[in-house]
Design an enzyme around this catalytic site. Structure first.
Site, PDB file in Angstrom:
ATOM      1  N   ASP A  13      -6.558   6.914  34.323  1.00 39.11           N
ATOM      2  CA  ASP A  13      -5.544   7.304  32.941  1.00 39.11           C
ATOM      3  C   ASP A  13      -6.599   7.480  31.842  1.00 39.11           C
ATOM      4  O   ASP A  13      -6.600   8.464  30.999  1.00 39.11           O
ATOM      5  CB  ASP A  13      -4.573   6.340  32.617  1.00 39.11           C
ATOM      6  N   ARG A  92      -2.786  -8.192  24.394  1.00 39.05           N
ATOM      7  CA  ARG A  92      -2.554  -6.867  23.834  1.00 39.05           C
ATOM      8  C   ARG A  92      -2.658  -6.700  22.400  1.00 39.05           C
ATOM      9  O   ARG A  92      -3.443  -5.833  21.970  1.00 39.05           O
ATOM     10  CB  ARG A  92      -0.931  -6.196  24.223  1.00 39.05           C
ATOM     11  N   ASP A 121       3.103  -2.050  27.406  1.00 34.73           N
ATOM     12  CA  ASP A 121       1.849  -2.123  26.737  1.00 34.73           C
ATOM     13  C   ASP A 121       1.968  -1.191  25.668  1.00 34.73           C
ATOM     14  O   ASP A 121       1.258  -1.082  24.458  1.00 34.73           O
ATOM     15  CB  ASP A 121       0.629  -1.784  27.740  1.00 34.73           C
ATOM     16  N   SER A 170      -1.742  -1.534  40.852  1.00 30.85           N
ATOM     17  CA  SER A 170      -2.340  -1.525  39.569  1.00 30.85           C
ATOM     18  C   SER A 170      -2.467  -2.778  39.176  1.00 30.85           C
ATOM     19  O   SER A 170      -1.601  -3.714  39.013  1.00 30.85           O
ATOM     20  CB  SER A 170      -1.065  -0.893  38.914  1.00 30.85           C
TER      21      SER A 170
END
Ligand code: ARG
Length: 409
Positions: A13, A92, A121, A170
């Protein structure tokens, strides 16, 4: 010359985001930023190698201490969301702030992440970034890209990705938790094998006891050895992980409303949360414990949302800090059957008196058994009266029904 800072991991990504930010968003220059919150070394190698192959200026920020401290703050609030101790969620805002700082230092006018439009996220990053003047960019979401398209694009462009180089799942790892999702795990009935776990061994039946020392709700030492936040968490991940402690498999309700099947490992978090709650059980009053559950739950929810800088959280922190003044002492934890069970606790601030609670002696302190008689007479008094009224009403009703005639039974 325009420059954009990209949250960069070296995965598919974020790798394709680099040319896309130039081609689709017209930036002259992209810089990549990776923030260290305790990911495994391989992830930094991957980021470093990919950045080099892309000719990307790459910056690594070490935020491990700050993040570890936040994890320990979360212990004081017994923080967890649907059984998950919030590793990704807590990390985060730390990551987002670190990237923002690098972006501002390098005169960026844009800031970008590689999150899709389905997860949490994107919301957590952008909550922080949208406080700034920078243009916030989410290429994967905004261009509506699929994994398939990304792979084709990477191949066409000769980008340095080893076809789905993140493996079949993931995975997101930091010192507080490791999460595994995707692929066959998306079927909630699929029973995963041991291969999804990396931090925890399947419980063997062996046990071990350790002693954790707390000062004002913060864990400070294990088995008498003082440890800083990072070392303490790393150490507990290792010992507790060996006993299979801290595995969670849950259907998690994400912020956007979607459910997702999540598997987590978090041995240190489980151990510390279990020990901390045990110590609170000794020193806090019943009503403090009951009320603190509400505070803890709110704290956890804000952490899940990535909004720990909300004023509400500061207010909650006030309550947490006040209660934690007495959460000082030691807890013995036994690792057993995949659990971290508190099997002993000690504090000089215990709201407990063995001599008062004991069954062994007849007269204890100034309290005598017969003192309870009066209390026992009044306990449940209102409900006794109310229940009598209910019985009377029901009696009248059945009388009415029979005298009315018509109704049977
Ligand atoms: N569902 C968790 C959260 O939102 C963790 C997501 C981790 N990401 C991953 N790719 N495994 O906090």
């Amino acid at each position: 010359m325009t420059r954009v800072a990209l949250a960069f991991s070296g995965g598919l990504d974020t790798t394709i985001c680099v040319p896309l930010l130039e081609e689709e968003y017209g930036y002259d220059d992209v810089i990549g930023v990776t923030v260290d919150v305790g990911q495994p070394a391989e992830e930094f190698d991957e980021a470093e190698e990919t950045a080099e192959a892309l000719g990307l200026d790459h910056y690594v920020v070490d935020a491990r201490e700050e993040f570890a401290q936040l994890c320990l703050d979360s212990v004081r609030a017994n923080a967890s969301y649907q059984g998950y101790p919030l590793g990704t969620a807590l990390a985060r805002p730390v990551i987002a702030n670190a990237i923002l700082e690098v972006a501002e230092e390098h005169d960026c006018t844009g800031i970008a992440h590689g999150c899709t439009g389905k997860g949490n996220d994107q919301l957590r990053f952008e909550a922080v970034w949208r406080d700034s003047e920078l243009e916030v960019i989410a290429p994967i979401r905004e261009l509506g890209l699929t994994r398939e398209w990304e792979n084709e694009y990477a191949e066409k462009k000769g980008l340095p990705v080893e076809g789905g180089n993140e493996g079949e799942w993931s995975i997101d790892t930091n010192i507080w938790s490791r999460s595994v999702e995707g692929s066959e795990l998306e079927d909630p009935s699929f029973v995963p094998g041991e291969e999804i776990y990396e931090w925890t061994q399947a419980p063997t039946g062996e046990t071990e006891e350790i002693e954790i020392e707390f000062v004002e709700g913060y864990p400070v030492a294990v088995d008498g050895e003082e440890l800083d936040a990072v070392s303490l968490i790393e150490y507990l991940n290792e010992v507790a992980g060996a006993y299979g402690v801290g595995r969670t498999d849950s259907m998690e309700d994400r912020m956007l409303g979607l459910k997702v099947r999540e598997n987590y490992e978090h041995p240190a978090a489980t151990t510390l949360l279990s020990a901390h709650e045990a110590l609170e059980g000794l020193v806090l009053t019943q009503e403090e414990r009951e009320f603190k559950q509400l505070i803890d739950q709110k704290w956890s929810k804000k952490a899940y949302e990535g909004l720990i800088d909300a004023p509400l959280v500061s207010a909650l922190e006030g309550f947490v800090a006040e209660t934690q003044k007495r959460v000082t002492g030691t807890v013995t934890i036994r690792f057993e059957g995949g659990q971290a069970r508190a099997v002993g606790r000690d504090s000089e601030y215990a709201a407990y008196s063995a001599s008062h609670a004991s069954f062994d002696t007849e007269t204890v302190g100034k309290i005598e058994q017969e003192d309870a008689t009066g209390v026992a007479k009044y306990h449940g008094f209102q409900r006794r009266l109310a229940n009598e009224s209910i019985a009377r009403l029901e009696g009248e009703e059945s009388v009415e029904l029979t005298t009315d005639g018509g109704t049977e039974e």
